[in-house]
Design an enzyme around this catalytic site. Sequence first.
Site, PDB file in Angstrom:
ATOM      1  N   GLY A   3       3.656  -0.647  -2.418  1.00 42.07           N
ATOM      2  CA  GLY A   3       3.446   0.744  -2.016  1.00 42.07           C
ATOM      3  C   GLY A   3       4.755   1.504  -2.068  1.00 42.07           C
ATOM      4  CB  SER A   4       5.688   4.729  -0.614  1.00 46.79           C
ATOM      5  OG  SER A   4       5.311   4.429   0.722  1.00 46.79           O
ATOM      6  N   GLY A  58       7.818   0.243   2.661  1.00 48.81           N
ATOM      7  CA  GLY A  58       8.669  -0.953   2.650  1.00 48.81           C
ATOM      8  C   GLY A  58       9.751  -0.904   3.716  1.00 48.81           C
ATOM      9  CD  GLU A  67       6.667  -6.557  -6.629  1.00 45.97           C
ATOM     10  OE1 GLU A  67       7.107  -5.688  -7.405  1.00 45.97           O
ATOM     11  OE2 GLU A  67       6.899  -7.772  -6.755  1.00 45.97           O
ATOM     12  CB  CYS A 127       5.056   1.328  -9.381  1.00 44.56           C
ATOM     13  SG  CYS A 127       4.455  -0.094 -10.297  1.00 44.56           S
TER      14      CYS A 127
HETATM   15  P1  NAD Z   1       1.659   3.854   0.446  1.00 48.55           P
HETATM   16  O1  NAD Z   1       3.002   3.341   0.780  1.00 48.55           O
HETATM   17  O2  NAD Z   1       1.217   5.124   1.043  1.00 48.55           O
HETATM   18  O3  NAD Z   1       0.546   2.761   0.869  1.00 48.55           O
HETATM   19  C1  NAD Z   1       0.559   1.455   0.318  1.00 48.55           C
HETATM   20  C2  NAD Z   1      -0.137   0.504   1.271  1.00 48.55           C
HETATM   21  O4  NAD Z   1       0.695   0.278   2.411  1.00 48.55           O
HETATM   22  C3  NAD Z   1      -1.469   1.019   1.826  1.00 48.55           C
HETATM   23  O5  NAD Z   1      -2.381  -0.056   1.876  1.00 48.55           O
HETATM   24  C4  NAD Z   1      -1.089   1.488   3.237  1.00 48.55           C
HETATM   25  O6  NAD Z   1      -2.159   1.482   4.145  1.00 48.55           O
HETATM   26  C5  NAD Z   1      -0.046   0.453   3.608  1.00 48.55           C
HETATM   27  N1  NAD Z   1       0.922   0.845   4.655  1.00 48.55           N
HETATM   28  C6  NAD Z   1       1.584   2.005   4.754  1.00 48.55           C
HETATM   29  N2  NAD Z   1       2.424   1.970   5.811  1.00 48.55           N
HETATM   30  C7  NAD Z   1       2.285   0.737   6.379  1.00 48.55           C
HETATM   31  C8  NAD Z   1       2.860   0.097   7.511  1.00 48.55           C
HETATM   32  N3  NAD Z   1       3.746   0.717   8.277  1.00 48.55           N
HETATM   33  N4  NAD Z   1       2.478  -1.160   7.799  1.00 48.55           N
HETATM   34  C9  NAD Z   1       1.574  -1.801   7.040  1.00 48.55           C
HETATM   35  N5  NAD Z   1       0.974  -1.238   5.956  1.00 48.55           N
HETATM   36  C10 NAD Z   1       1.325   0.019   5.635  1.00 48.55           C
HETATM   37  O7  NAD Z   1       1.583   3.917  -1.157  1.00 48.55           O
HETATM   38  P2  NAD Z   1       0.455   4.533  -2.101  1.00 48.55           P
HETATM   39  O8  NAD Z   1       0.495   6.017  -2.030  1.00 48.55           O
HETATM   40  O9  NAD Z   1      -0.837   3.838  -1.892  1.00 48.55           O
HETATM   41  O10 NAD Z   1       0.978   4.060  -3.544  1.00 48.55           O
HETATM   42  C11 NAD Z   1       1.958   4.736  -4.285  1.00 48.55           C
HETATM   43  C12 NAD Z   1       3.319   4.105  -4.101  1.00 48.55           C
HETATM   44  O11 NAD Z   1       3.251   2.711  -4.374  1.00 48.55           O
HETATM   45  C13 NAD Z   1       4.339   4.654  -5.079  1.00 48.55           C
HETATM   46  O12 NAD Z   1       5.554   4.812  -4.417  1.00 48.55           O
HETATM   47  C14 NAD Z   1       4.426   3.575  -6.144  1.00 48.55           C
HETATM   48  O13 NAD Z   1       5.628   3.559  -6.871  1.00 48.55           O
HETATM   49  C15 NAD Z   1       4.254   2.343  -5.319  1.00 48.55           C
HETATM   50  N6  NAD Z   1       3.793   1.217  -6.109  1.00 48.55           N
HETATM   51  C16 NAD Z   1       4.681   0.212  -6.371  1.00 48.55           C
HETATM   52  C17 NAD Z   1       4.296  -0.854  -7.165  1.00 48.55           C
HETATM   53  C18 NAD Z   1       5.260  -1.959  -7.508  1.00 48.55           C
HETATM   54  O14 NAD Z   1       4.804  -2.997  -7.943  1.00 48.55           O
HETATM   55  N7  NAD Z   1       6.566  -1.773  -7.332  1.00 48.55           N
HETATM   56  C19 NAD Z   1       2.994  -0.916  -7.662  1.00 48.55           C
HETATM   57  C20 NAD Z   1       2.110   0.107  -7.347  1.00 48.55           C
HETATM   58  C21 NAD Z   1       2.524   1.174  -6.569  1.00 48.55           C
END
Ligand code: NAD
Length: 508
Positions: free
Chosen positions: A239-240, A244, A261, A295
């Site tokens: 995720g974002s 992380g 990731e 991503c």
């Molecule tokens: P996001 O960070 O909003 O959410 C991702 C996941 O994390 C969701 O399931 C969310 O519920 C969970 N989450 C958020 N905060 C959390 C916390 N404090 N504790 C536990 N879980 C939590 O991201 P998004 O909008 O769904 O996706 C887009 C982002 O993901 C972009 O920044 C993109 O670059 C990144 N991404 C990275 C990769 C990679 O492999 N590097 C792959 C796909 C997407």
Amino acid sequence: MKNKIDLKSETARILDKLGVPESAWRDGDMASFSPVTGEQTAKVRTTSPEEARRMIEAAHEAFKAWRLVPAPRRGELVRLFGEELRAAKEDLGRLVTIEAGKIPSEGLGEVQEMIDICDFAVGLSRQLYGLTIASERPGHRMMETWHPLGVVGVISAFNFPVAVWSWNTAIALVCGDPVVWKPSEKTPLTALAAQAIFERALKRFGDAPAGLSQVIIGDRTIGEVLVDHPKVALVSATGSTRMGREVGPRLAKRFARSILELGGNNAGIVCPSADLDMTLRAVAFGAMGTAGQRCTTLRRLFVHESIYESFVPRLIRAYENVTVGNPLETKALVGPLIDKAAFEGMQKAIEEAKALGGKVTGGQRVTEAGPETAYYVRPALVEMPSQAGPVLEETFAPILYVMKYRDLEEAIELQNAVKAGLSSSIFTLNMREAEIFLSAAGSDCGIANVNIGTSGAEIGGAFGGEKETGGGRESGSDAWKGYMRRATNTINYSTQLPLAQGVTFDIE
Ligand code: NAD
């Protein structure tokens, strides 16, 4: 505008066909939407923290049994899962399109990626090799063995709603680890469908322990249960970078393992010798594909000043001509943004870029592509005088910032001058330039490509990035090692007890 396909019934038809029980998605407490039209497609039942804890306990029980099953037999379960995915590819791919808005070939491609990782993991189940190591002591042998690690928590993002889970799960299962998955709250339906497909494989497999793969549904608060639970040995979180930054320290606090990731701000460098026809196609897919919501999406492009005038106008024409529209009803190459927040984030970045002298092509909303509740945009190409402001950040939308460069060293420096370190590309036919880019003085990213774009990785390599991308690696190569614990074993088959480093300790 009126859409021809009734998405609610289409979603229900697919979920039903794939065997997802109605109780999971018909009258739950969390609404689920399709970005294709913005309409509500289902109401999903969320998992309570108590339930989630019980599921983690069940996974831990499953671990005790699964770790004793021989790895090639564990691979058999993954082989069956791959077969079930082949049979369900059309339906699951279509559900990815409905729920994440990907065009059909990308929806199907996502399922193909799941199949590919299953094939990889089946082979891996007979290749969990350790080393043998020369001992300094006579009559001694050293080796390392790899053992199952424990429960793996997977947190995934909306933009790869099922593939990322499969990268983790196929590998974790052959490594002997059960998985508890928290998908994005924006894409719970594809998760329920993937789990139902997995359960078919489980049934055919026969004697697997209960709780090998489970899904918990909800927002970040339920993700936090996974992150904090002492019986989750590893959390692989996609995720974002913001996410992380929260999840990483929480895991570190209890010394749990993490695979992070996170976001990317990927760049390409177009050199004077580049094959410009090929580069144009690679840049177009990398920057506009998946509506800029990968991503690994190409977000920054450095073009050598000697070819800028011949290349960039062609790229602008491609931006002006690309088709944007409903991925279920048209052959458009660019589908919708996930939601209103993504659209607003994109507009804000474009305004900031303009204020810094950016010259914008595209970026405007395409209202005729869908109803008011859907967010379709023309991908934006922004010619920037320098790398500043929004160029330095990831905006999760189709904006490509284009800049001129004079010498390669400068271009590589600019490329590396952002906080993320996921993917990068160079376009050149000059072997020296390509090798410099791949060298220790070159790209600082986890992925560095030559003459292909930044996105669209294959499962055979380890996937992940450096710096604020989080440092994690998953999928192919030796990423499996992250899902196992390593033991170093020294075996004494002599009649003496020599101590290492010549230490003596003679008791009478
Ligand atoms: P996001 O960070 O909003 O959410 C991702 C996941 O994390 C969701 O399931 C969310 O519920 C969970 N989450 C958020 N905060 C959390 C916390 N404090 N504790 C536990 N879980 C939590 O991201 P998004 O909008 O769904 O996706 C887009 C982002 O993901 C972009 O920044 C993109 O670059 C990144 N991404 C990275 C990769 C990679 O492999 N590097 C792959 C796909 C997407």
